[in-house]
Motif scaffolding. Structure first.
Motif, PDB file in Angstrom:
ATOM      1  N   TYR A  55       0.677  -1.060   0.125  1.00  0.00           N
ATOM      2  CA  TYR A  55      -0.016  -0.220   0.136  1.00  0.00           C
ATOM      3  C   TYR A  55       1.007   1.231   0.005  1.00  0.00           C
ATOM      4  N   ARG A  56       0.369   2.168  -0.759  1.00  0.00           N
ATOM      5  CA  ARG A  56       1.261   3.363  -1.003  1.00  0.00           C
ATOM      6  C   ARG A  56       0.125   4.523  -1.011  1.00  0.00           C
ATOM      7  N   GLU A  57       0.372   5.646  -0.185  1.00  0.00           N
ATOM      8  CA  GLU A  57      -0.580   6.695   0.007  1.00  0.00           C
ATOM      9  C   GLU A  57      -2.040   6.125   0.534  1.00  0.00           C
ATOM     10  N   TRP A  58      -2.080   5.115   1.342  1.00  0.00           N
ATOM     11  CA  TRP A  58      -3.062   4.521   1.880  1.00  0.00           C
ATOM     12  C   TRP A  58      -3.935   5.448   2.869  1.00  0.00           C
ATOM     13  N   ASP A  59      -5.337   5.643   2.394  1.00  0.00           N
ATOM     14  CA  ASP A  59      -6.013   6.732   3.457  1.00  0.00           C
ATOM     15  C   ASP A  59      -6.978   5.740   4.162  1.00  0.00           C
ATOM     16  N   PHE A  60      -7.266   6.559   5.146  1.00  0.00           N
ATOM     17  CA  PHE A  60      -8.495   5.936   5.912  1.00  0.00           C
ATOM     18  C   PHE A  60      -9.481   7.026   6.376  1.00  0.00           C
ATOM     19  N   GLY A  61     -10.759   7.212   6.546  1.00  0.00           N
ATOM     20  CA  GLY A  61     -11.774   8.216   6.875  1.00  0.00           C
ATOM     21  C   GLY A  61     -11.548   9.256   6.095  1.00  0.00           C
ATOM     22  N   LEU A  62     -11.076   9.365   4.942  1.00  0.00           N
ATOM     23  CA  LEU A  62     -10.988  10.664   4.149  1.00  0.00           C
ATOM     24  C   LEU A  62     -12.197  10.795   3.111  1.00  0.00           C
ATOM     25  N   VAL A  63     -12.905   9.649   2.785  1.00  0.00           N
ATOM     26  CA  VAL A  63     -13.924   9.580   1.623  1.00  0.00           C
ATOM     27  C   VAL A  63     -15.054   9.083   2.268  1.00  0.00           C
ATOM     28  N   PRO A  64     -16.080   9.697   1.410  1.00  0.00           N
ATOM     29  CA  PRO A  64     -17.477   9.314   2.021  1.00  0.00           C
ATOM     30  C   PRO A  64     -17.663   7.746   1.997  1.00  0.00           C
ATOM     31  N   GLY A  65     -18.237   7.240   2.958  1.00  0.00           N
ATOM     32  CA  GLY A  65     -18.358   5.517   3.052  1.00  0.00           C
ATOM     33  C   GLY A  65     -17.219   4.951   3.776  1.00  0.00           C
ATOM     34  N   ASP A  66     -16.154   5.704   4.010  1.00  0.00           N
ATOM     35  CA  ASP A  66     -15.131   5.386   4.921  1.00  0.00           C
ATOM     36  C   ASP A  66     -15.096   6.151   6.157  1.00  0.00           C
ATOM     37  N   PRO A  67     -15.567   5.511   7.227  1.00  0.00           N
ATOM     38  CA  PRO A  67     -15.627   6.445   8.387  1.00  0.00           C
ATOM     39  C   PRO A  67     -14.013   6.679   9.008  1.00  0.00           C
ATOM     40  N   PHE A  71     -10.975   6.016  18.489  1.00  0.00           N
ATOM     41  CA  PHE A  71     -10.119   5.714  19.380  1.00  0.00           C
ATOM     42  C   PHE A  71     -10.584   6.376  20.718  1.00  0.00           C
ATOM     43  N   GLU A  72     -11.265   5.557  21.481  1.00  0.00           N
ATOM     44  CA  GLU A  72     -11.766   5.729  22.944  1.00  0.00           C
ATOM     45  C   GLU A  72     -12.113   7.630  22.900  1.00  0.00           C
ATOM     46  N   GLY A  73     -12.966   7.898  22.307  1.00  0.00           N
ATOM     47  CA  GLY A  73     -13.329   9.390  22.633  1.00  0.00           C
ATOM     48  C   GLY A  73     -12.916  10.447  21.282  1.00  0.00           C
ATOM     49  N   PHE A  74     -12.030   9.796  20.531  1.00  0.00           N
ATOM     50  CA  PHE A  74     -11.705  10.587  19.166  1.00  0.00           C
ATOM     51  C   PHE A  74     -11.745   9.802  17.910  1.00  0.00           C
ATOM     52  N   ALA A  75     -12.006  10.348  16.933  1.00  0.00           N
ATOM     53  CA  ALA A  75     -12.003   9.839  15.560  1.00  0.00           C
ATOM     54  C   ALA A  75     -10.668  10.433  14.844  1.00  0.00           C
ATOM     55  N   LEU A  76      -9.921   9.383  14.026  1.00  0.00           N
ATOM     56  CA  LEU A  76      -9.045   9.641  13.163  1.00  0.00           C
ATOM     57  C   LEU A  76      -9.016   9.352  11.995  1.00  0.00           C
ATOM     58  N   THR A  77      -8.577  10.276  11.047  1.00  0.00           N
ATOM     59  CA  THR A  77      -8.369  10.278   9.774  1.00  0.00           C
ATOM     60  C   THR A  77      -6.949  10.317   9.344  1.00  0.00           C
ATOM     61  N   GLY A  78      -6.655   9.965   8.158  1.00  0.00           N
ATOM     62  CA  GLY A  78      -5.122  10.238   7.769  1.00  0.00           C
ATOM     63  C   GLY A  78      -4.713   9.356   6.602  1.00  0.00           C
ATOM     64  N   ARG A  79      -3.473   9.416   6.167  1.00  0.00           N
ATOM     65  CA  ARG A  79      -2.767   8.997   5.014  1.00  0.00           C
ATOM     66  C   ARG A  79      -1.623   8.349   5.500  1.00  0.00           C
ATOM     67  N   VAL A  80      -1.356   7.182   5.286  1.00  0.00           N
ATOM     68  CA  VAL A  80      -0.214   6.381   5.694  1.00  0.00           C
ATOM     69  C   VAL A  80       0.680   6.440   4.292  1.00  0.00           C
ATOM     70  N   ASP A  81       2.048   6.850   4.326  1.00  0.00           N
ATOM     71  CA  ASP A  81       2.855   6.835   3.074  1.00  0.00           C
ATOM     72  C   ASP A  81       3.054   5.311   2.385  1.00  0.00           C
ATOM     73  N   ARG A  82       3.314   4.352   3.237  1.00  0.00           N
ATOM     74  CA  ARG A  82       3.603   3.042   2.683  1.00  0.00           C
ATOM     75  C   ARG A  82       3.383   1.962   3.824  1.00  0.00           C
ATOM     76  N   ILE A  83       2.746   0.933   3.363  1.00  0.00           N
ATOM     77  CA  ILE A  83       2.469  -0.152   4.365  1.00  0.00           C
ATOM     78  C   ILE A  83       3.269  -1.413   3.430  1.00  0.00           C
ATOM     79  N   ASP A  84       4.214  -2.085   4.288  1.00  0.00           N
ATOM     80  CA  ASP A  84       4.948  -3.372   3.509  1.00  0.00           C
ATOM     81  C   ASP A  84       4.276  -4.463   4.489  1.00  0.00           C
ATOM     82  N   VAL A  85       3.834  -5.583   3.808  1.00  0.00           N
ATOM     83  CA  VAL A  85       3.293  -6.621   4.483  1.00  0.00           C
ATOM     84  C   VAL A  85       3.848  -7.942   4.222  1.00  0.00           C
ATOM     85  N   ASP A  86       3.521  -8.987   4.996  1.00  0.00           N
ATOM     86  CA  ASP A  86       3.661 -10.306   4.657  1.00  0.00           C
ATOM     87  C   ASP A  86       2.597 -10.904   5.011  1.00  0.00           C
TER      88      ASP A  86
END
Length: 173
Positions: A55-67, A71-86
């Protein structure tokens, strides 16, 4: 890596063609940027053996339909530059255009109040259903990545004091 080199060269050529360079100082800066990003492509290719950049420029909570992520009283949105996985783990990377120093080290997270990387790792872990194996800052200027990484991630590019066992990572996050 050969394809990444070709893409880098094409992007750098296009950027250079669209930038008016009028002084020797600008030419030096432009050449430095090209060489630095080429080095980063090379280094990143070998950074996490056995993992792949999924994943590159993986965002969450930034587009309609993606809440936002709750986190215990607050809502977080953002964009992660890169995610490596196995198959079971992930590592989050946040690129910085400045030098990454000891203030970005695992030991400084609480002292410096750095919460972005652990929070982004937590969101990625929740949403991608993988265990957190690390999170670090990478400078586009070069140098060692800084943050936190599991002891069993191979490679000597990580600073010893940024290595941790899974319990320490879970506690940090």
């Amino acid at each position: 890596l050969p394809v990444a080199r070709e893409i880098h060269s094409a992007v750098a050529d296009e950027a250079e063609a669209n930038l008016p360079v009028t002084t020797v100082a600008e030419e030096i800066l432009l050449r430095g940027a090209r060489d630095g990003t080429a080095h980063l492509v090379e280094a990143d290719a070998a950074l996490l053996p056995g993992m792949r950049p999924a994943y590159r420029e993986w965002d969450f909570g930034l587009v309609p339909g993606d809440p936002p992520e709750e986190f215990e009283g607050f809502a977080l949105t953002g964009r992660v530059d890169r995610i490596d996985v196995d198959d079971t783990r992930l590592v989050v990377t946040d690129y910085k255009s400045t030098t990454v120093a000891s203030s970005h080290a695992r030991a400084a997270f609480e002292r410096e109040g750095r919460i972005q990387l652990p929070l982004y790792a937590a969101v990625a872990s929740r949403r991608l259903r993988r265990e957190i194996a690390g999170g670090f800052y990478r400078s586009t200027c070069g140098g060692s990545p800084r943050g936190f990484v599991r002891n069993d991630i191979s490679g000597d590019q990580f600073v010893r004091t940024d290595r941790a066992d899974q319990g320490e990572i879970d506690s940090l996050v």
